[in-house]
Design a protein around this motif. Structure first.
Motif, mmCIF file in Angstrom:
data_model
loop_
_atom_site.group_PDB
_atom_site.id
_atom_site.type_symbol
_atom_site.label_atom_id
_atom_site.label_comp_id
_atom_site.label_asym_id
_atom_site.label_seq_id
_atom_site.Cartn_x
_atom_site.Cartn_y
_atom_site.Cartn_z
ATOM 1 N N ARG A 105 4.231 9.223 -5.296
ATOM 2 C CA ARG A 105 3.545 10.496 -5.504
ATOM 3 C C ARG A 105 3.932 11.460 -4.380
ATOM 4 N N TYR A 106 4.168 12.707 -4.761
ATOM 5 C CA TYR A 106 4.657 13.692 -3.797
ATOM 6 C C TYR A 106 3.634 14.766 -3.488
ATOM 7 N N THR A 107 2.519 14.748 -4.194
ATOM 8 C CA THR A 107 1.401 15.668 -3.920
ATOM 9 C C THR A 107 0.102 14.932 -4.216
ATOM 10 N N LEU A 108 -0.986 15.481 -3.716
ATOM 11 C CA LEU A 108 -2.306 14.948 -4.028
ATOM 12 C C LEU A 108 -3.113 16.024 -4.760
ATOM 13 N N LEU B 58 0.841 -1.189 0.000
ATOM 14 C CA LEU B 58 0.000 0.000 0.000
ATOM 15 C C LEU B 58 0.877 1.239 0.000
ATOM 16 N N PHE B 59 0.302 2.343 -0.455
ATOM 17 C CA PHE B 59 1.004 3.623 -0.430
ATOM 18 C C PHE B 59 0.256 4.597 0.474
ATOM 19 N N TYR B 60 1.012 5.272 1.303
ATOM 20 C CA TYR B 60 0.480 6.269 2.236
ATOM 21 C C TYR B 60 -0.395 7.278 1.497
ATOM 22 N N GLU B 61 0.078 7.728 0.357
ATOM 23 C CA GLU B 61 -0.635 8.751 -0.411
ATOM 24 C C GLU B 61 -1.991 8.243 -0.909
ATOM 25 N N ASP B 62 -2.041 6.959 -1.294
ATOM 26 C CA ASP B 62 -3.314 6.370 -1.726
ATOM 27 C C ASP B 62 -4.301 6.307 -0.574
ATOM 28 N N LEU B 63 -3.800 5.978 0.617
ATOM 29 C CA LEU B 63 -4.655 5.923 1.801
ATOM 30 C C LEU B 63 -5.206 7.298 2.154
ATOM 31 N N LYS B 64 -4.387 8.321 1.986
ATOM 32 C CA LYS B 64 -4.857 9.682 2.249
ATOM 33 C C LYS B 64 -5.894 10.104 1.208
ATOM 34 N N GLU B 65 -5.669 9.724 -0.030
ATOM 35 C CA GLU B 65 -6.551 10.124 -1.124
ATOM 36 C C GLU B 65 -7.931 9.490 -0.998
ATOM 37 N N GLY C 73 0.640 14.315 9.532
ATOM 38 C CA GLY C 73 -0.012 13.283 8.736
ATOM 39 C C GLY C 73 -0.430 13.763 7.362
ATOM 40 N N GLN C 74 0.375 14.612 6.740
ATOM 41 C CA GLN C 74 0.009 15.213 5.461
ATOM 42 C C GLN C 74 0.858 14.658 4.312
ATOM 43 N N VAL C 75 0.359 14.885 3.102
ATOM 44 C CA VAL C 75 1.137 14.626 1.895
ATOM 45 C C VAL C 75 1.588 15.969 1.341
#
Length: 302
Positions: A299-302, A198-205, A266-268
């Motif tokens: 990914r470095y931004t959302l 899993l990717f942290y950024e996907d979980l945030k998205e 806890g941000q991207v």
């Protein structure tokens, strides 16, 4: 930098690197009161793995607390917070005797590289959830971690810290970040049915989407409604509040009624508040050089 040699299951040895600016004696005194680091790692590798265990693998600062709570809720079948901290089953700094005392089901969590997996995880085909985070945010988070906990010479200005993170030893006590993620990538290719990446950024998205992936992977069979409840309960601010109000702190030094400093933003994309243009260019060159033989994309931004 200090090194110790650890024998692997195939009889070969690997060198574990400690990059906190402490001697191994200091590490042993701080975390392993009745043993030493080498012995601790060997004991954890011999840990008895149960049929219903789940193994959570992360590089430091990549969402361990967050995903641990999600896994516990999925496994238990409700969206209530566990009163235990994830450190109860944190293999890095828990003895095998302590872990053995914990009732099932257990969500074991660890920052060790794949080479240092408990042997039983491979023997039993234990399900592994591995979470990755873009290295810019992970490194910024680790910078603040070291500053907060005043961990040796790494607790200094970011412009001095960044070269340490991109050096041969990286910022972790075992491997540099890029070595860690590439080894888990190789593990995934060798054991594709055993691991979910899993990717942290996907979980945030889209946390609901990603929790559904975990639910399917673990065959926990939870309803869409419960998945949504878990996603809400495990929102960053809700977890931070629960850490202050629900968790029973193991460490007497942790203040009651306050969240752990592990919960920062806890941000991207927070890396943009730390990297200069020149540092970002240097970092991108470092990434291109060290990830040339991998299929990983971040990914470095959302």
């Amino acid at each position: 930098m200090s090194k110790i040699k650890i024998e692997l299951p195939d009889g070969t040895e690997t060198e574990c690197i400690h990059a906190y600016g402490l001697t191994y004696n200091a590490v042993v005194q701080k975390f392993f009161k009745d043993t030493d680091l080498k012995t601790h790692i060997e004991e954890i590798r011999d840990l008895e793995i149960r049929d219903d265990d789940i193994y959570l693998a992360t590089f430091p600062k990549c969402g361990t607390h967050w995903v641990w709570e999600i896994l516990v809720m999925l496994k238990r079948g409700d969206a209530e917070y566990d009163t235990r901290e994830k450190e109860t089953l944190f293999l890095d700094f828990k003895s095998s005797k302590e872990v053995d005392k914990s009732p099932s089901p257990r969500v074991l969590n660890c920052h060790y590289p794949s080479k240092l997996l408990p042997k039983g995880v491979l023997q039993k085909g234990t399900k592994i959830v591995h979470v990755m985070r873009n290295p810019k945010d992970a490194f910024v988070s680790y910078y603040h971690h070291h500053k907060t906990f005043k961990t040796g010479p790494l607790a200094q200005s970011f412009d001095k810290y960044l070269p340490l993170m991109t050096g041969d030893y990286g910022i972790y006590m075992f491997y540099p970040w890029f070595t860690y993620v590439k080894e888990w990538e190789r593990f995934t290719k060798a054991h594709p049915k055993q691991i979910l990446n899993l990717f942290y950024e996907d979980l945030k998205e889209d946390p609901v989407r990603e929790i559904k992936k975990i639910n399917n992977f673990l065959d926990t069979g939870r309803s869409d409604e419960l998945v949504k409840d878990i996603a809400k309960a495990c929102d960053f601010q809700n977890l931070k509040k629960a850490d202050a109000e629900v968790k029973i702190k193991e460490d007497p030094k942790k203040p009651a009624g306050k969240p752990s400093p592990m919960y920062r933003k806890g941000q991207v994309g927070d890396w943009k508040n730390h990297f200069t243009v020149a540092q970002n260019e240097m970092f991108d060159e470092w990434l291109a050089e060290n990830l040339i033989d991998t299929d990983l994309k971040f990914r470095y931004t959302l």
